[in-house]
Enzyme design. Sequence first.
Site, PDB file in Angstrom:
ATOM      1  N   LYS A  33       0.839  -1.204   0.000  1.00 32.78           N
ATOM      2  CA  LYS A  33       0.000   0.000   0.000  1.00 32.78           C
ATOM      3  C   LYS A  33       0.869   1.247   0.000  1.00 32.78           C
ATOM      4  CE  LYS A  33      -3.874   2.020   2.667  1.00 32.78           C
ATOM      5  NZ  LYS A  33      -4.793   1.737   3.799  1.00 32.78           N
TER       6      LYS A  33
ATOM      7  N   SER B 272      -9.467   2.015   2.695  1.00 32.96           N
ATOM      8  CA  SER B 272      -8.515   2.773   1.911  1.00 32.96           C
ATOM      9  C   SER B 272      -7.507   1.887   1.197  1.00 32.96           C
ATOM     10  CB  SER B 272      -7.790   3.774   2.809  1.00 32.96           C
ATOM     11  OG  SER B 272      -6.970   3.120   3.750  1.00 32.96           O
TER      12      SER B 272
ATOM     13  N   SER C 192     -10.109  -0.354   6.861  1.00 34.47           N
ATOM     14  CA  SER C 192      -9.422  -0.208   5.575  1.00 34.47           C
ATOM     15  C   SER C 192      -8.753  -1.458   5.032  1.00 34.47           C
ATOM     16  CB  SER C 192      -8.406   0.938   5.652  1.00 34.47           C
ATOM     17  OG  SER C 192      -9.083   2.166   5.763  1.00 34.47           O
TER      18      SER C 192
END
Lengths: 433, 433
Positions: free
Chosen positions: B82, B152, B176
């Site tokens: 990420k 996210s 997330s």
Amino acid sequence: MNRNPDSDFRSQGLWARLARGEVSSEQAVERCIARYEARENDVQAFAAFDAERALGEARARDRERELRGPRGALHGLPFAVKDVIDTVDLPTQRGSPRYEGRRAEQDAACVRLLRQAGCVLLGKADTVEFAGIGRDPPTANPHDPKRTPGGSSAGSGAAVATGMAPMALGTQTGGSVIRPSSFCGVAGFKPTYGRVPVQGLWLHAPSLDTVGWMAEDTELLARTGEVLTLGEWQAPEAGRRLNIGLYRTPYWSDAEPSSRSAVEAAAEKLAEAGHAVEEVDEVPGAENLNEWQDVIMHGEARISLMAEYGAGKQGLHEDIIEEVEVNRGITPRAMAEAYDGIGGLRPVFDKRLADYDAWLTASVPGEAIPRRDGNGEATFNRLFTALQLPCVTIPGLTGPAGLPVGVQFVGARFADMQVLAAAAMLEYLLAGE
Amino acid sequence: MNRNPDSDFRSQGLWARLARGEVSSEQAVERCIARYEARENDVQAFAAFDAERALGEARARDRERELRGPRGALHGLPFAVKDVIDTVDLPTQRGSPRYEGRRAEQDAACVRLLRQAGCVLLGKADTVEFAGIGRDPPTANPHDPKRTPGGSSAGSGAAVATGMAPMALGTQTGGSVIRPSSFCGVAGFKPTYGRVPVQGLWLHAPSLDTVGWMAEDTELLARTGEVLTLGEWQAPEAGRRLNIGLYRTPYWSDAEPSSRSAVEAAAEKLAEAGHAVEEVDEVPGAENLNEWQDVIMHGEARISLMAEYGAGKQGLHEDIIEEVEVNRGITPRAMAEAYDGIGGLRPVFDKRLADYDAWLTASVPGEAIPRRDGNGEATFNRLFTALQLPCVTIPGLTGPAGLPVGVQFVGARFADMQVLAAAAMLEYLLAGE
């Protein structure tokens, strides 16, 4: 009182004169450089110091002040930064041989906020490795080179004590701001946990690590807090009667006569000036706080250091290897018990503290100890760090060796400015001697 | 079941074949690159992807395996990261226009640990800005381009779902990791808070932010956990009878029929196989958890974003400006109440959870929602993130639109591997259909 070995300089109140426009930022930086040249050889506070760069930054701030006015109360103020806090202009080596010459690609958020407010970066203050465990810095106590300045924000404390910087950022996980402030004889502040941004810090035990700072005086501590978004500073009103609790903690028997005398002298001073000072009853369970803090600090540090350990043992301090491999046998159950034990006491302390402007207590067990014996104990810091409370230490008292012994003010979570105001009141009373 | 849009690829079990030596790391990376070339145009999972670099790293791991054997179970495994987690080889842009092209000077600790174990970095998975608020990534749900992959960790979920990466790191502050895992139909894991090192992460709400990850299957989640120092993985013993609690949470009325059906189908499957499944009574006070989590998340995010805000509004997303300027009127008192309220419930949940292997609950309110409506709600995640509990979501069930709906297993703090074992058991039972 031998509050400071460089009191001639300190008495000039560099930051206040800068704020009043009596000296320029360039002149302020020149003063710091002159102090650096006079003292750094003996004190070794800095891991990196770039005089030319700082002068250039100061001149830019002076031009800006001329053209557009100051950005705020700290415009042009020189400051030092503990070497576990990233800076883009100067190396951030984290006190570790592994990170020799390391350059971060961005300033840490706390450094960005200070520079956005017009402060001028002077240099990187040396620290215990990773602000936790491993290499000790070569920094000497400015009052006695055979004594420790205290860890881990050793360079920050020594830099402010010698006038090499009027303000310096540090961090506290156990007692790493309050202790060196006390040993070096400067004002020091650890705010409420979580209130100052941590982006760009080396996090050693993330649930405890807090950015703190040292400064010439309490008002500069508070003004720095304003820039770091803690709220608005209001100096204590003349004539206001403070309600102070005298809190000895469950560890009072570890306080040496020097520290006990300092706390009692401070209490007397406050009482003489008409403030209420009353003994605070012990909080049941508080006697476990230092042990719980120890479990969390070492349990989290092991995780933080795991990738360093995985990179190989070469160049890794034996204490770090031991922290990862042995970790004092800390189990998940012990961690959960420590987290929950501390968590349960936080609202209890807050509630008890709500009746007071602040609690007065010891900053440290006593005067700075010989360097060969380590960096000193965080006996009167670990419990308050664990409780996430704002802590201020102020200088002005001394022990039997003539060395500084600070006294500490502690307040409820988020009462940062209120605790600073109580400390400023005592600072004023002590200065009147 | 339409568990995965790329099930032909997934059924080959890339990671297990790699571990058994049936494919080389180079071949594994080539597979990922082929999937990337086939799917990235539509899915847009990656903020950065460097095929040549990854192939070179894979070849080096293959040579090393020949010469000295594998470093561990994940030697040669390609993985995605990420984009709020620092990597030295590829840019880390934090989903923010401000950080376009940014290069970190060191891998984050979690990335270092994976690479130390022989894993091969493929690329940076796109994310909501700062993993919190602001710009949404262009990533589409691999099952339906008009739907969100969830935020996210959007790119991480989509990358694993499409076989572009067998495993991808994410982070969870609210929901997330679990939410995009559920929406994309992959296995996802958020470990106990604080157990995976955070050095090198953008910290949005530091007391909540946790590194998590998605993977092809639960065993790969667990093997990744081993590398990230969570302990040793033990697959559930054949014939062992699990004790599962069915915990609907105070928010069950927000679960759509699709999510309720998924949880009930999972419960039935477990019961049919002889495991004990019993309804868990509500924990008094739990109904406040999501609101408390919200206060902490936004209260801390404001502090984290303060230096970004101070750098000027140009190029700063309006939601970030609003977060700093308005901050929903969150007061210090509200913060303290939220911290203490959650803190008081942590040991209560731990104690209740100690009677079970894990609790089964919803991962999400339902199937992935249209992208125009946002990234979906973290209703069934925020309370568990706040409680610091390990959470696993596994795929295998679908909703009325034929889209994946995960079910979640939750355990006591530090029971990470135990919760993964319970999830692996259900995964096994669902695969038997």
